[in-house]
Design an enzyme around this catalytic site. Structure first.
Site, mmCIF file in Angstrom:
data_model
loop_
_atom_site.group_PDB
_atom_site.id
_atom_site.type_symbol
_atom_site.label_atom_id
_atom_site.label_comp_id
_atom_site.label_asym_id
_atom_site.label_seq_id
_atom_site.Cartn_x
_atom_site.Cartn_y
_atom_site.Cartn_z
ATOM 1 N N HIS A 17 -11.231 -1.087 1.065
ATOM 2 C CA HIS A 17 -12.104 -1.179 2.239
ATOM 3 C C HIS A 17 -12.045 -2.541 2.909
ATOM 4 O O HIS A 17 -12.972 -2.930 3.629
ATOM 5 C CB HIS A 17 -13.550 -0.788 1.905
ATOM 6 C CG HIS A 17 -13.688 0.607 1.388
ATOM 7 N ND1 HIS A 17 -13.351 1.714 2.142
ATOM 8 C CD2 HIS A 17 -14.093 1.080 0.185
ATOM 9 C CE1 HIS A 17 -13.559 2.802 1.425
ATOM 10 N NE2 HIS A 17 -14.001 2.442 0.233
ATOM 11 N N ASP A 24 -4.320 -0.934 8.810
ATOM 12 C CA ASP A 24 -5.659 -0.434 8.499
ATOM 13 C C ASP A 24 -6.664 -1.319 9.224
ATOM 14 O O ASP A 24 -6.505 -2.541 9.273
ATOM 15 C CB ASP A 24 -5.942 -0.460 7.003
ATOM 16 C CG ASP A 24 -7.311 0.124 6.683
ATOM 17 O OD1 ASP A 24 -7.419 1.362 6.629
ATOM 18 O OD2 ASP A 24 -8.268 -0.655 6.502
#
Length: 231
Positions: A206, A67
């Site tokens: 996040h 990610d």
């Protein structure tokens, strides 16, 4: 017809639509919900990634899950500021990688609010060339997995081409696409929605490494669900 809001900067927001040729993305610029302009980006050159790996949908036990966090949505105009990855063997995490990336400008406050990454944190980051080299070594020839992973792959591919004069050719698996096949009636396929469905903690999301850990758990939950409910 405009799709959902992509991102918000102060009073401005950007939405997008694609024309029928799928070669141009039109960003509609709104202020206080009124159109004040638009920006067109020709996408055929941006998406010309001839050596990019193939998207595959299959269950695997050995892979690297990745990610990234970025300053925006466009690989051409924005930068990677964090890469997080885990290496999985026999469906067990055996190694992890995480690094912030130094950039030469201040990030938008929206990005800091979303990710918790500050300009001061990035001052201590590594150069993009070093991080990409480390990530490529970490990944090797593994299949790459991620949630909406095409976004991550495109950024990494373009940056490898730009800074390393090399190409990211690994095949990749998108857990979002797996979820769409297995859960056709889900309200949406955001990582947070899937995490909630499967009782996976979304706290700390996040950030690169935290998101891959969440995705790893969601992937395994999807796999268990498929075994029980799909013949």
């Amino acid at each position: 017809m405009l799709n959902n809001v992509l991102t918000i900067f102060s009073l401005f927001c950007f939405k997008y639509k694609k024309n029928l040729t799928k070669r141009t993305t039109v960003y509609i610029i709104l202020k206080n919900n009124e159109k004040i302009g638009e920006k067109r980006i020709i996408m055929n050159k941006i998406k010309d990634r001839k050596l990019k790996g193939n998207s595959v949908l299959q269950w695997v036990d050995d892979y690297v899950l990745v990610d990234i966090e970025t300053t925006g949505l466009s690989p051409k105009e924005n930068d990677i500021i964090e890469i997080g990855a885990i290496k999985v063997r026999n469906n067990k995490i055996i190694e992890e990688y995480e690094s912030l990336i130094k950039i030469n400008y201040n990030i938008n406050p929206f990005i800091t609010k979303l990710t918790g990454i500050t300009n001061d944190m990035l001052k201590d980051g590594k150069n993009i060339e070093n991080v990409l080299t480390e990530f490529i070594k970490f990944t090797g020839n593994d299949v790459i997995m991620g949630h909406n992973v095409n976004f991550d792959i495109n950024f990494i591919y373009d940056n490898c081409e730009k800074y390393l004069k090399s190409y990211l050719t690994n095949d990749f698996i998108d857990t979002m696409q797996i979820a769409k096949k297995i859960l056709p009636n889900s309200q949406n396929y955001k990582l947070g929605t899937l995490a909630e469905k499967f009782d996976v903690s979304y706290k700390g999301a996040h950030r690169g490494l935290k998101d891959v850990e969440i995705t790893y758990e969601v992937y395994n939950k999807l796999r268990e669900y498929a075994k029980k409910h799909i013949k």
